[in-house]
Design a protein around this motif. Structure first.
Motif, short mmCIF file in Angstrom:
data_model
loop_
_atom_site.label_atom_id
_atom_site.label_comp_id
_atom_site.label_asym_id
_atom_site.label_seq_id
_atom_site.Cartn_x
_atom_site.Cartn_y
_atom_site.Cartn_z
N LEU A 184 28.45 36.34 11.53
CA LEU A 184 29.18 35.84 10.37
C LEU A 184 28.52 36.28 9.07
O LEU A 184 29.20 36.67 8.12
N THR A 188 30.62 38.92 6.52
CA THR A 188 31.34 38.10 5.55
C THR A 188 30.72 38.24 4.17
O THR A 188 29.80 37.49 3.81
N LEU A 191 30.37 35.06 1.99
CA LEU A 191 29.27 34.20 2.43
C LEU A 191 27.94 34.72 1.89
O LEU A 191 27.10 33.94 1.40
N ILE A 305 33.33 28.89 0.93
CA ILE A 305 32.77 29.03 2.27
C ILE A 305 33.65 28.35 3.31
O ILE A 305 33.95 28.93 4.37
N ASN A 309 36.92 30.42 7.42
CA ASN A 309 37.27 30.37 8.84
C ASN A 309 37.26 28.91 9.29
O ASN A 309 36.21 28.30 9.39
N ARG A 313 33.45 26.52 10.52
CA ARG A 313 32.93 25.89 9.31
C ARG A 313 31.50 25.39 9.49
O ARG A 313 30.67 25.52 8.58
N LEU A 316 29.26 28.46 9.44
CA LEU A 316 29.25 29.01 8.09
C LEU A 316 28.38 28.17 7.15
O LEU A 316 27.59 28.70 6.37
N TYR A 320 24.98 29.35 5.28
CA TYR A 320 24.95 29.23 3.82
C TYR A 320 23.79 28.36 3.36
O TYR A 320 22.99 28.75 2.51
#
Length: 369
Positions: A184, A188, A191, A305, A309, A313, A316, A320
């Motif tokens: 991810l 991404t 992100l 963010i 998706n 989550r 992600l 993050y």
């Protein structure tokens, strides 16, 4: 739960003196806790997709209580830093509760429920410093760690009764979950950018709040109680949260991000002047606007963010927040070093430089768009 990683930040002067830490190394008191939190976000929060969630939350609370008690009993810098890492590592259980809460309510009230949990997190962050200072002014710096250790055991008992069992239905193993998080991050761009933006801004936040107790003690002659009142005034920056949410809802995410970064830069310069001119009013305003800028960018970033998706989550958010706290932890170390070697102006100038840096990075996104 999340307030535990901020108590030491308010008491850095008392702790470093009592444990005989060199002035330039004092910032590591906070840095180590935040590094632990970053590690917990990566390696513990990701377990929410694999391990029964109530058990995971209860284990993190028990680990946090042990870390707090260990910090309270520490007689050396090495021991305190070890338990500080443990506090940060297990305090990330708060981030397990956010997606957990969303599973306990119908879709119609899910946003409001998550908002309530996030409001609790924000309150813990903003009130941790004044609470630590007030307790320390009466009972010494170790007391807040004992009190919070007891509070974590109470919360553990309450959540053991209140939380239902929740077993994840995913078939991914732990290794696959960690691998998917790396995927991810690599694939991404949004992100990557939002984590870098907030990581640098969070570093400036830690820079300010790690150094400000030292300034207030040395130049203003403040007691721990007066430092607590200053931190409480700075908590007014939390009022920016609903404004940021409305900006995002109306499609002003880019504009709001730029405003937050510019605000951060300007008010660090004002803070530098206020510290040397002994202007407490300007310093309080600086604290409010710096906090507002940090919270605004956080809310705008998380909105982006969480829209990337729906089925990832949790991962992600883990990626993050891990990057944010790893970058942010450098701010605490930078605060102690700049203040010790260059004084308050060096610290404030470093904060302004971080604001300018993130604004320049953000400008490349605007050009690309």
């Amino acid at each position: 739960m999340v307030g535990n990683i901020y108590y030491a930040q308010a008491l850095i002067g008392l702790i470093s003196t009592d444990l005989d830490m060199h002035g330039g190394m004092a910032g590591f008191i906070v840095t180590v806790t935040q590094l632990g939190y970053g590690a917990g976000l990566l390696f513990l929060v990701s377990l929410a997709d694999l391990v029964e969630n109530r058990l995971l939350v209860l284990l993190t609370l028990a680990g946090t209580a042990i870390g707090l008690a260990g910090a309270a009993m520490s007689g050396s810098a090495t021991t305190f830093l070890f338990f500080s890492f443990a506090i940060g590592f297990f305090a990330c259980g708060a981030q397990v509760l956010v997606p957990f809460a969303s599973h306990l309510v119908p879709a119609a009230s899910r946003g409001r429920t998550i908002g309530n949990v996030m409001a609790g997190l924000l309150t813990g962050i903003m009130l941790a410093r004044p609470l630590a200072n007030l307790v320390a002014s009466e009972f010494g710096w170790r007391a807040i760690f004992w009190i919070s250790a007891g509070a974590m055991l109470v919360v553990l008992a309450l959540l053991r009764i209140a939380l239902p069992l929740r077993r994840p239905h995913g078939s991914m193993g732990y290794g696959a979950i960690l691998k998917s998080m790396a995927h991810l991050l690599v694939t991404t761009p949004a992100l990557q950018r939002r984590a870098i933006y907030q990581g640098i801004i969070f570093a400036s936040f830690n820079l300010f709040w790690t150094a400000i107790p030292l300034l207030l003690t040395e130049r203003f002659g403040y007691s721990q109680r007066q430092i607590a009142l200053f931190a409480l005034a700075g908590a007014a920056g939390a009022a920016a949260a609903p404004i940021a949410g409305r900006l995002a809802d109306r499609g002003h995410t880019q504009r709001g991000t730029a405003i937050a970064m510019i605000t951060l830069t300007i008010w660090f310069l004002v803070a530098g002047w206020a510290g040397t001119a002994i202007s407490i009013a300007a310093l309080v305003l600086s604290a409010i606007f710096i906090d507002s800028a940090v919270q605004t960018n956080q809310i705008l970033s998380q909105r982006i963010i969480f829209s990337l998706n729906d089925h990832a989550r949790g991962r992600l958010n883990a990626v993050y927040m891990t990057i944010v706290f790893l970058l942010g932890s450098a701010g605490s170390a930078l605060a102690a070093a700049t203040y010790f070697y260059g004084g308050w102006w060096a610290t404030a100038a470093s904060g302004a430089a971080l604001g300018l840096l993130v604004l320049l990075i953000f400008a490349t996104e605007r050009k690309a768009v």
